[in-house]
Design a protein around this motif. Structure first.
Motif, PDB file in Angstrom:
ATOM      1  N   GLY A  53      72.136 -70.589  -5.641  1.00 30.40           N
ATOM      2  CA  GLY A  53      72.958 -71.781  -5.442  1.00 30.40           C
ATOM      3  C   GLY A  53      72.232 -73.051  -5.087  1.00 30.40           C
ATOM      4  O   GLY A  53      72.817 -74.128  -5.116  1.00 30.40           O
ATOM      5  N   LYS A  54      70.963 -72.955  -4.748  1.00 32.37           N
ATOM      6  CA  LYS A  54      70.190 -74.165  -4.445  1.00 32.37           C
ATOM      7  C   LYS A  54      68.709 -73.859  -4.549  1.00 32.37           C
ATOM      8  O   LYS A  54      68.292 -72.705  -4.531  1.00 32.37           O
ATOM      9  CB  LYS A  54      70.536 -74.725  -3.083  1.00 32.37           C
ATOM     10  CG  LYS A  54      70.433 -73.759  -1.938  1.00 32.37           C
ATOM     11  CD  LYS A  54      70.980 -74.381  -0.677  1.00 32.37           C
ATOM     12  CE  LYS A  54      71.638 -73.322   0.173  1.00 32.37           C
ATOM     13  NZ  LYS A  54      72.308 -73.886   1.303  1.00 32.37           N
ATOM     14  N   MET A  55      67.921 -74.937  -4.645  1.00 36.15           N
ATOM     15  CA  MET A  55      66.475 -74.774  -4.798  1.00 36.15           C
ATOM     16  C   MET A  55      65.762 -75.732  -3.855  1.00 36.15           C
ATOM     17  O   MET A  55      66.138 -76.897  -3.734  1.00 36.15           O
ATOM     18  CB  MET A  55      66.074 -75.065  -6.244  1.00 36.15           C
ATOM     19  CG  MET A  55      64.611 -74.794  -6.530  1.00 36.15           C
ATOM     20  SD  MET A  55      64.277 -74.774  -8.306  1.00 36.15           S
ATOM     21  CE  MET A  55      63.417 -76.305  -8.496  1.00 36.15           C
ATOM     22  N   LEU A  56      64.753 -75.231  -3.193  1.00 35.06           N
ATOM     23  CA  LEU A  56      63.907 -76.032  -2.313  1.00 35.06           C
ATOM     24  C   LEU A  56      62.528 -76.129  -2.957  1.00 35.06           C
ATOM     25  O   LEU A  56      61.898 -75.118  -3.238  1.00 35.06           O
ATOM     26  CB  LEU A  56      63.787 -75.387  -0.931  1.00 35.06           C
ATOM     27  CG  LEU A  56      62.833 -76.044   0.054  1.00 35.06           C
ATOM     28  CD1 LEU A  56      63.314 -77.448   0.404  1.00 35.06           C
ATOM     29  CD2 LEU A  56      62.702 -75.190   1.305  1.00 35.06           C
ATOM     30  N   LEU A  57      62.086 -77.362  -3.212  1.00 38.27           N
ATOM     31  CA  LEU A  57      60.765 -77.585  -3.796  1.00 38.27           C
ATOM     32  C   LEU A  57      59.795 -77.903  -2.674  1.00 38.27           C
ATOM     33  O   LEU A  57      60.055 -78.785  -1.857  1.00 38.27           O
ATOM     34  CB  LEU A  57      60.795 -78.765  -4.771  1.00 38.27           C
ATOM     35  CG  LEU A  57      61.561 -78.565  -6.060  1.00 38.27           C
ATOM     36  CD1 LEU A  57      63.021 -78.830  -5.858  1.00 38.27           C
ATOM     37  CD2 LEU A  57      61.003 -79.471  -7.097  1.00 38.27           C
ATOM     38  N   LEU A  58      58.698 -77.185  -2.623  1.00 40.41           N
ATOM     39  CA  LEU A  58      57.683 -77.403  -1.600  1.00 40.41           C
ATOM     40  C   LEU A  58      56.460 -78.034  -2.252  1.00 40.41           C
ATOM     41  O   LEU A  58      55.785 -77.401  -3.056  1.00 40.41           O
ATOM     42  CB  LEU A  58      57.305 -76.079  -0.931  1.00 40.41           C
ATOM     43  CG  LEU A  58      58.457 -75.333  -0.269  1.00 40.41           C
ATOM     44  CD1 LEU A  58      57.993 -73.968   0.228  1.00 40.41           C
ATOM     45  CD2 LEU A  58      59.028 -76.145   0.874  1.00 40.41           C
ATOM     46  N   LEU A  68      53.497 -80.492  -9.273  1.00 37.27           N
ATOM     47  CA  LEU A  68      53.923 -81.314 -10.404  1.00 37.27           C
ATOM     48  C   LEU A  68      52.946 -81.270 -11.574  1.00 37.27           C
ATOM     49  O   LEU A  68      53.226 -81.825 -12.633  1.00 37.27           O
ATOM     50  CB  LEU A  68      54.142 -82.754  -9.954  1.00 37.27           C
ATOM     51  CG  LEU A  68      55.242 -82.923  -8.905  1.00 37.27           C
ATOM     52  CD1 LEU A  68      55.310 -84.363  -8.420  1.00 37.27           C
ATOM     53  CD2 LEU A  68      56.582 -82.456  -9.434  1.00 37.27           C
ATOM     54  N   GLN A  69      51.815 -80.587 -11.396  1.00 34.81           N
ATOM     55  CA  GLN A  69      50.842 -80.450 -12.474  1.00 34.81           C
ATOM     56  C   GLN A  69      50.968 -79.112 -13.206  1.00 34.81           C
ATOM     57  O   GLN A  69      50.307 -78.894 -14.212  1.00 34.81           O
ATOM     58  CB  GLN A  69      49.425 -80.592 -11.906  1.00 34.81           C
ATOM     59  CG  GLN A  69      49.157 -81.957 -11.324  1.00 34.81           C
ATOM     60  CD  GLN A  69      47.806 -82.020 -10.641  1.00 34.81           C
ATOM     61  OE1 GLN A  69      46.882 -81.290 -10.979  1.00 34.81           O
ATOM     62  NE2 GLN A  69      47.692 -82.897  -9.666  1.00 34.81           N
ATOM     63  N   ARG A  70      51.816 -78.238 -12.693  1.00 36.93           N
ATOM     64  CA  ARG A  70      51.973 -76.918 -13.298  1.00 36.93           C
ATOM     65  C   ARG A  70      53.207 -76.895 -14.193  1.00 36.93           C
ATOM     66  O   ARG A  70      54.304 -77.239 -13.773  1.00 36.93           O
ATOM     67  CB  ARG A  70      52.111 -75.848 -12.217  1.00 36.93           C
ATOM     68  CG  ARG A  70      50.863 -75.755 -11.347  1.00 36.93           C
ATOM     69  CD  ARG A  70      50.848 -74.506 -10.493  1.00 36.93           C
ATOM     70  NE  ARG A  70      50.749 -73.337 -11.349  1.00 36.93           N
ATOM     71  CZ  ARG A  70      51.541 -72.281 -11.215  1.00 36.93           C
ATOM     72  NH1 ARG A  70      52.461 -72.245 -10.292  1.00 36.93           N
ATOM     73  NH2 ARG A  70      51.412 -71.251 -12.025  1.00 36.93           N
ATOM     74  N   PHE A  75      59.180 -76.610 -15.327  1.00 32.90           N
ATOM     75  CA  PHE A  75      60.226 -75.811 -15.974  1.00 32.90           C
ATOM     76  C   PHE A  75      61.285 -75.395 -14.957  1.00 32.90           C
ATOM     77  O   PHE A  75      62.487 -75.441 -15.248  1.00 32.90           O
ATOM     78  CB  PHE A  75      59.588 -74.592 -16.644  1.00 32.90           C
ATOM     79  CG  PHE A  75      60.565 -73.670 -17.324  1.00 32.90           C
ATOM     80  CD1 PHE A  75      61.185 -74.060 -18.499  1.00 32.90           C
ATOM     81  CD2 PHE A  75      60.837 -72.425 -16.796  1.00 32.90           C
ATOM     82  CE1 PHE A  75      62.079 -73.200 -19.140  1.00 32.90           C
ATOM     83  CE2 PHE A  75      61.720 -71.568 -17.425  1.00 32.90           C
ATOM     84  CZ  PHE A  75      62.348 -71.958 -18.605  1.00 32.90           C
ATOM     85  N   GLU A  76      60.867 -74.992 -13.756  1.00 30.29           N
ATOM     86  CA  GLU A  76      61.826 -74.641 -12.699  1.00 30.29           C
ATOM     87  C   GLU A  76      62.754 -75.816 -12.399  1.00 30.29           C
ATOM     88  O   GLU A  76      63.975 -75.627 -12.278  1.00 30.29           O
ATOM     89  CB  GLU A  76      61.092 -74.251 -11.416  1.00 30.29           C
ATOM     90  CG  GLU A  76      60.338 -72.956 -11.487  1.00 30.29           C
ATOM     91  CD  GLU A  76      59.505 -72.701 -10.249  1.00 30.29           C
ATOM     92  OE1 GLU A  76      59.213 -71.524 -10.001  1.00 30.29           O
ATOM     93  OE2 GLU A  76      59.148 -73.645  -9.529  1.00 30.29           O
ATOM     94  N   VAL A  79      65.219 -76.258 -15.307  1.00 33.95           N
ATOM     95  CA  VAL A  79      66.276 -75.244 -15.308  1.00 33.95           C
ATOM     96  C   VAL A  79      67.279 -75.534 -14.198  1.00 33.95           C
ATOM     97  O   VAL A  79      68.494 -75.438 -14.407  1.00 33.95           O
ATOM     98  CB  VAL A  79      65.676 -73.823 -15.183  1.00 33.95           C
ATOM     99  CG1 VAL A  79      66.766 -72.777 -14.975  1.00 33.95           C
ATOM    100  CG2 VAL A  79      64.845 -73.484 -16.412  1.00 33.95           C
ATOM    101  N   ALA A  80      66.800 -75.906 -13.024  1.00 35.88           N
ATOM    102  CA  ALA A  80      67.711 -76.233 -11.919  1.00 35.88           C
ATOM    103  C   ALA A  80      68.617 -77.404 -12.295  1.00 35.88           C
ATOM    104  O   ALA A  80      69.834 -77.357 -12.095  1.00 35.88           O
ATOM    105  CB  ALA A  80      66.920 -76.555 -10.654  1.00 35.88           C
ATOM    106  N   THR A  81      68.039 -78.443 -12.853  1.00 34.55           N
ATOM    107  CA  THR A  81      68.810 -79.620 -13.252  1.00 34.55           C
ATOM    108  C   THR A  81      69.801 -79.267 -14.366  1.00 34.55           C
ATOM    109  O   THR A  81      70.963 -79.678 -14.318  1.00 34.55           O
ATOM    110  CB  THR A  81      67.867 -80.741 -13.726  1.00 34.55           C
ATOM    111  OG1 THR A  81      66.977 -81.059 -12.662  1.00 34.55           O
ATOM    112  CG2 THR A  81      68.623 -81.983 -14.118  1.00 34.55           C
ATOM    113  N   SER A  82      69.371 -78.483 -15.335  1.00 39.16           N
ATOM    114  CA  SER A  82      70.235 -78.099 -16.454  1.00 39.16           C
ATOM    115  C   SER A  82      71.417 -77.255 -15.991  1.00 39.16           C
ATOM    116  O   SER A  82      72.459 -77.224 -16.650  1.00 39.16           O
ATOM    117  CB  SER A  82      69.443 -77.296 -17.489  1.00 39.16           C
ATOM    118  OG  SER A  82      68.404 -78.081 -18.027  1.00 39.16           O
ATOM    119  N   ASN A  83      71.260 -76.555 -14.882  1.00 42.19           N
ATOM    120  CA  ASN A  83      72.316 -75.689 -14.356  1.00 42.19           C
ATOM    121  C   ASN A  83      73.055 -76.316 -13.177  1.00 42.19           C
ATOM    122  O   ASN A  83      73.808 -75.634 -12.475  1.00 42.19           O
ATOM    123  CB  ASN A  83      71.727 -74.334 -13.924  1.00 42.19           C
ATOM    124  CG  ASN A  83      71.381 -73.471 -15.112  1.00 42.19           C
ATOM    125  OD1 ASN A  83      72.230 -72.795 -15.655  1.00 42.19           O
ATOM    126  ND2 ASN A  83      70.129 -73.500 -15.541  1.00 42.19           N
TER     127      ASN A  83
END
Length: 89
Positions: A53-58, A68-70, A75-76, A79-83
């Motif tokens: 239900g949510k994503m935490l970016l570290l 941000l270089q990987r 892609f993660e 996918v989070a934004t698309s969903n």
């Protein structure tokens, strides 16, 4: 300041951490004889994100972050934004 004092309704017992690198070994996926398409990976990862239900970016740093270089990390985020998954940095 703790999360509990900042948000009295916070319940630490309801917090779960899922790191995709424990589940989706990108190096093994690349080496596998059974190649998965980007669409397949998006469906699998998107399903996991929807369940959570949510994503935490570290990020390691605010600028020039390795995250941000990987490609997989971008892609993660895609996918989070698309969903329509809520994401926090």
């Amino acid at each position: 300041r703790s999360q509990a004092s900042a948000n009295p309704s916070f319940d630490a017992g309801s917090v779960f951490i899922w790191w995709c690198f424990f589940v989706n070994n990108q190096f093994r996926i690349l080496d596998a004889a059974d190649v998965q398409s980007t669409e397949d990976l998006a469906v699998i990862f998107g399903g996991k994100l929807r369940d959570i239900g949510k994503m935490l970016l570290l990020l390691g740093t605010g600028s020039d972050s390795l995250y941000l270089q990987r490609t997989w990390c971008i892609f993660e985020c895609f996918v989070a934004t698309s969903n329509d998954i809520s994401s926090t940095i």
